[in-house]
Design a protein around this motif. Sequence first.
Motif, PDB file in Angstrom:
ATOM      1  N   GLY A  71       0.603  -1.333   0.030  1.00 18.48           N
ATOM      2  CA  GLY A  71      -0.278  -0.148  -0.055  1.00 18.48           C
ATOM      3  C   GLY A  71       0.645   1.414  -0.046  1.00 18.48           C
ATOM      4  O   GLY A  71      -0.062   2.327   0.073  1.00 18.48           O
ATOM      5  N   ALA A  72       2.126   1.164  -0.075  1.00 20.57           N
ATOM      6  CA  ALA A  72       2.933   2.465  -0.212  1.00 20.57           C
ATOM      7  C   ALA A  72       2.328   3.362  -1.239  1.00 20.57           C
ATOM      8  O   ALA A  72       2.228   2.610  -2.469  1.00 20.57           O
ATOM      9  N   ASP A  73       2.402   4.592  -1.273  1.00 23.71           N
ATOM     10  CA  ASP A  73       2.131   5.390  -2.297  1.00 23.71           C
ATOM     11  C   ASP A  73       3.005   6.194  -2.932  1.00 23.71           C
ATOM     12  O   ASP A  73       3.205   6.559  -4.130  1.00 23.71           O
ATOM     13  N   ILE A  74       4.250   6.041  -2.160  1.00 28.97           N
ATOM     14  CA  ILE A  74       5.692   6.866  -2.802  1.00 28.97           C
ATOM     15  C   ILE A  74       6.742   5.853  -2.660  1.00 28.97           C
ATOM     16  O   ILE A  74       6.983   5.409  -1.584  1.00 28.97           O
ATOM     17  N   ILE A  75       7.377   5.529  -3.818  1.00 31.31           N
ATOM     18  CA  ILE A  75       8.607   4.763  -3.429  1.00 31.31           C
ATOM     19  C   ILE A  75       9.933   5.620  -3.865  1.00 31.31           C
ATOM     20  O   ILE A  75       9.783   6.376  -4.807  1.00 31.31           O
ATOM     21  N   GLU A  76      11.050   5.544  -3.208  1.00 35.65           N
ATOM     22  CA  GLU A  76      12.108   6.342  -3.308  1.00 35.65           C
ATOM     23  C   GLU A  76      13.077   5.274  -4.312  1.00 35.65           C
ATOM     24  O   GLU A  76      13.345   4.125  -4.272  1.00 35.65           O
ATOM     25  N   THR A  77      13.678   6.026  -5.325  1.00 35.12           N
ATOM     26  CA  THR A  77      14.691   5.335  -6.119  1.00 35.12           C
ATOM     27  C   THR A  77      15.854   4.958  -5.184  1.00 35.12           C
ATOM     28  O   THR A  77      16.310   5.307  -4.250  1.00 35.12           O
ATOM     29  N   ASN A  78      16.556   4.015  -5.969  1.00 36.71           N
ATOM     30  CA  ASN A  78      17.780   3.418  -5.329  1.00 36.71           C
ATOM     31  C   ASN A  78      18.944   4.183  -5.568  1.00 36.71           C
ATOM     32  O   ASN A  78      19.854   3.721  -6.282  1.00 36.71           O
ATOM     33  N   THR A  79      18.940   5.457  -5.257  1.00 34.13           N
ATOM     34  CA  THR A  79      20.126   6.393  -5.697  1.00 34.13           C
ATOM     35  C   THR A  79      20.647   7.316  -4.298  1.00 34.13           C
ATOM     36  O   THR A  79      21.160   8.241  -4.865  1.00 34.13           O
ATOM     37  N   PHE A  80      20.687   6.706  -3.255  1.00 39.20           N
ATOM     38  CA  PHE A  80      20.908   7.514  -2.176  1.00 39.20           C
ATOM     39  C   PHE A  80      22.370   7.824  -2.264  1.00 39.20           C
ATOM     40  O   PHE A  80      22.804   9.080  -1.504  1.00 39.20           O
ATOM     41  N   SER A  81      23.299   7.367  -2.902  1.00 33.95           N
ATOM     42  CA  SER A  81      24.974   7.478  -2.983  1.00 33.95           C
ATOM     43  C   SER A  81      24.957   7.931  -4.556  1.00 33.95           C
ATOM     44  O   SER A  81      26.133   7.871  -4.984  1.00 33.95           O
ATOM     45  N   GLY A  82      24.123   8.485  -5.091  1.00 33.93           N
ATOM     46  CA  GLY A  82      24.084   8.594  -6.833  1.00 33.93           C
ATOM     47  C   GLY A  82      24.809   9.758  -7.135  1.00 33.93           C
ATOM     48  O   GLY A  82      24.164  10.634  -8.080  1.00 33.93           O
ATOM     49  N   THR A  83      26.004  10.430  -6.704  1.00 35.66           N
ATOM     50  CA  THR A  83      26.603  11.408  -6.838  1.00 35.66           C
ATOM     51  C   THR A  83      27.821  11.037  -7.441  1.00 35.66           C
ATOM     52  O   THR A  83      28.301  10.225  -6.842  1.00 35.66           O
ATOM     53  N   THR A  84      28.728  11.917  -8.090  1.00 39.73           N
ATOM     54  CA  THR A  84      30.060  11.840  -8.310  1.00 39.73           C
ATOM     55  C   THR A  84      30.766  11.719  -7.106  1.00 39.73           C
ATOM     56  O   THR A  84      31.863  11.094  -7.136  1.00 39.73           O
ATOM     57  N   ILE A  85      30.514  12.809  -6.362  1.00 38.76           N
ATOM     58  CA  ILE A  85      31.340  12.685  -4.878  1.00 38.76           C
ATOM     59  C   ILE A  85      31.173  11.346  -4.210  1.00 38.76           C
ATOM     60  O   ILE A  85      32.144  10.942  -3.863  1.00 38.76           O
ATOM     61  N   ALA A  86      30.094  10.652  -3.986  1.00 40.94           N
ATOM     62  CA  ALA A  86      29.981   9.297  -3.413  1.00 40.94           C
ATOM     63  C   ALA A  86      30.552   8.326  -4.168  1.00 40.94           C
ATOM     64  O   ALA A  86      31.241   7.344  -3.904  1.00 40.94           O
ATOM     65  N   MET A  87      30.128   8.130  -5.659  1.00 37.88           N
ATOM     66  CA  MET A  87      30.745   7.380  -6.196  1.00 37.88           C
ATOM     67  C   MET A  87      32.231   7.470  -6.546  1.00 37.88           C
ATOM     68  O   MET A  87      32.897   6.320  -7.233  1.00 37.88           O
ATOM     69  N   ALA A  88      33.118   8.350  -6.263  1.00 34.67           N
ATOM     70  CA  ALA A  88      34.455   8.401  -6.602  1.00 34.67           C
ATOM     71  C   ALA A  88      35.084   7.281  -5.544  1.00 34.67           C
ATOM     72  O   ALA A  88      36.141   6.836  -5.827  1.00 34.67           O
ATOM     73  N   ASP A  89      34.492   6.765  -4.482  1.00 31.73           N
ATOM     74  CA  ASP A  89      34.964   5.779  -3.644  1.00 31.73           C
ATOM     75  C   ASP A  89      35.054   4.570  -4.508  1.00 31.73           C
ATOM     76  O   ASP A  89      35.974   3.524  -4.057  1.00 31.73           O
ATOM     77  N   TYR A  90      34.209   4.207  -5.520  1.00 32.28           N
ATOM     78  CA  TYR A  90      34.216   3.109  -6.293  1.00 32.28           C
ATOM     79  C   TYR A  90      34.820   3.261  -7.815  1.00 32.28           C
ATOM     80  O   TYR A  90      34.581   2.188  -8.474  1.00 32.28           O
ATOM     81  N   LYS A  91      35.335   4.493  -7.988  1.00 32.48           N
ATOM     82  CA  LYS A  91      35.767   4.875  -9.324  1.00 32.48           C
ATOM     83  C   LYS A  91      34.895   4.583 -10.325  1.00 32.48           C
ATOM     84  O   LYS A  91      35.050   4.221 -11.368  1.00 32.48           O
ATOM     85  N   MET A  92      33.452   5.265  -9.882  1.00 39.56           N
ATOM     86  CA  MET A  92      32.558   4.949 -10.917  1.00 39.56           C
ATOM     87  C   MET A  92      31.984   6.341 -11.115  1.00 39.56           C
ATOM     88  O   MET A  92      30.533   6.656 -11.559  1.00 39.56           O
ATOM     89  N   GLU A  93      32.610   7.367 -10.888  1.00 43.56           N
ATOM     90  CA  GLU A  93      31.773   8.864 -11.417  1.00 43.56           C
ATOM     91  C   GLU A  93      31.185   9.075 -12.641  1.00 43.56           C
ATOM     92  O   GLU A  93      30.050   9.650 -12.762  1.00 43.56           O
ATOM     93  N   ASP A  94      31.813   8.187 -13.762  1.00 51.17           N
ATOM     94  CA  ASP A  94      31.199   8.280 -15.145  1.00 51.17           C
ATOM     95  C   ASP A  94      29.889   7.713 -15.252  1.00 51.17           C
ATOM     96  O   ASP A  94      29.258   7.870 -16.141  1.00 51.17           O
ATOM     97  N   LEU A  95      29.589   6.953 -14.327  1.00 49.60           N
ATOM     98  CA  LEU A  95      28.494   6.126 -14.475  1.00 49.60           C
ATOM     99  C   LEU A  95      27.332   7.047 -13.704  1.00 49.60           C
ATOM    100  O   LEU A  95      26.103   6.161 -13.711  1.00 49.60           O
ATOM    101  N   VAL A  96      27.504   8.110 -13.262  1.00 46.13           N
ATOM    102  CA  VAL A  96      26.372   8.637 -12.443  1.00 46.13           C
ATOM    103  C   VAL A  96      25.172   8.944 -12.953  1.00 46.13           C
ATOM    104  O   VAL A  96      23.971   8.579 -12.615  1.00 46.13           O
ATOM    105  N   TYR A  97      25.271   9.351 -14.248  1.00 41.84           N
ATOM    106  CA  TYR A  97      23.904   9.831 -15.067  1.00 41.84           C
ATOM    107  C   TYR A  97      23.166   8.301 -15.375  1.00 41.84           C
ATOM    108  O   TYR A  97      21.890   8.244 -15.037  1.00 41.84           O
TER     109      TYR A  97
END
Length: 332
Positions: A71-97
Amino acid sequence: MTHLQQILQERILVLDGAMGTMLQAYKFKEADFRGDRFKDHPVPLQGNNDLLSLTQPQAIADIHRKYLEVGADIIETNTFSGTTIAMADYKMEDLVYELNYASAKIAREVADEYTQKTPDKPRFVAGSIGPTNKTASMSPDVNDPGYRAVTFDELVEAYRQQAEALLDGGADILLVETIFDTLNAKAALFAIDQVRETRAIDIPIMVSGTITDASGRTLSGQTVEAFLISVSHIPLLSVGFNCALGADQLKPYIQRLGANTEHFVSAHPNAGLPNAFGEYDQTPEEMEALIEEYLQDRLVNIVGGCCGTGPEHIARIVSLTHKHQPRICCPV
């Protein structure tokens, strides 16, 4: 008044529960995070939950379905760490978009699937925008208090990229959440405002801060009222708090927030406080009793769960919303 605002005037909307809690049950290993595409990536990837939208998309879709099914009305995308800044830890900045676009697209398709089943109960997708792993207000070096690991302009650029991809993937709302440093959040809001102006569109924005301890302040030291003032320069759909605390500890801060704002108010607390092993023990029944106090006192317009909550918790919250009226609100 938008369609979403009209619904919020009429009833309490339910946000989903934790994504990370649900993913833990899959017990994904390094190879599962990598898939075929990233099998030769040079750094470890286990723990990069956002990446699972590319390598384990069916699991992400299934988690969304479990929350919508109860019954949830709003679902959140799986993107909590989806920035170039956070993805730098995994060397995945280019994948952000791609990460944000894919995550929003998965959520959009599942939400539409359930809206088609019950058109009188539309489902919404909130693009999750987390705080990043760097703070603009505080130094990570105790020996150099003036040092900052990130600049405001760097945050703006990172958040702008994320916001654009989430909107392109189909997000209805942008949720700037788990805010522990309001300067980071202001960068996110500035970036969203740029996107809104460039595209000449109106984007509903939810803002959700985090009270970190019994002092009643954010990690960067702001009180509830100071936090509210800091983010109120931009038109918002809602303002609220999530994470760090359970529903009982969070309640007084939600009360203070509601007393000082004309925005809709949201709350998605943890399933209590973590135990010695970092796990959350609060049962759906226990959380239900605490959330019912929120609804009896008409404190919220949007309610859901954060760390430790699953579909069973959300199902209990959904059943409560049928019995109670939303907080009376006149959004600016």
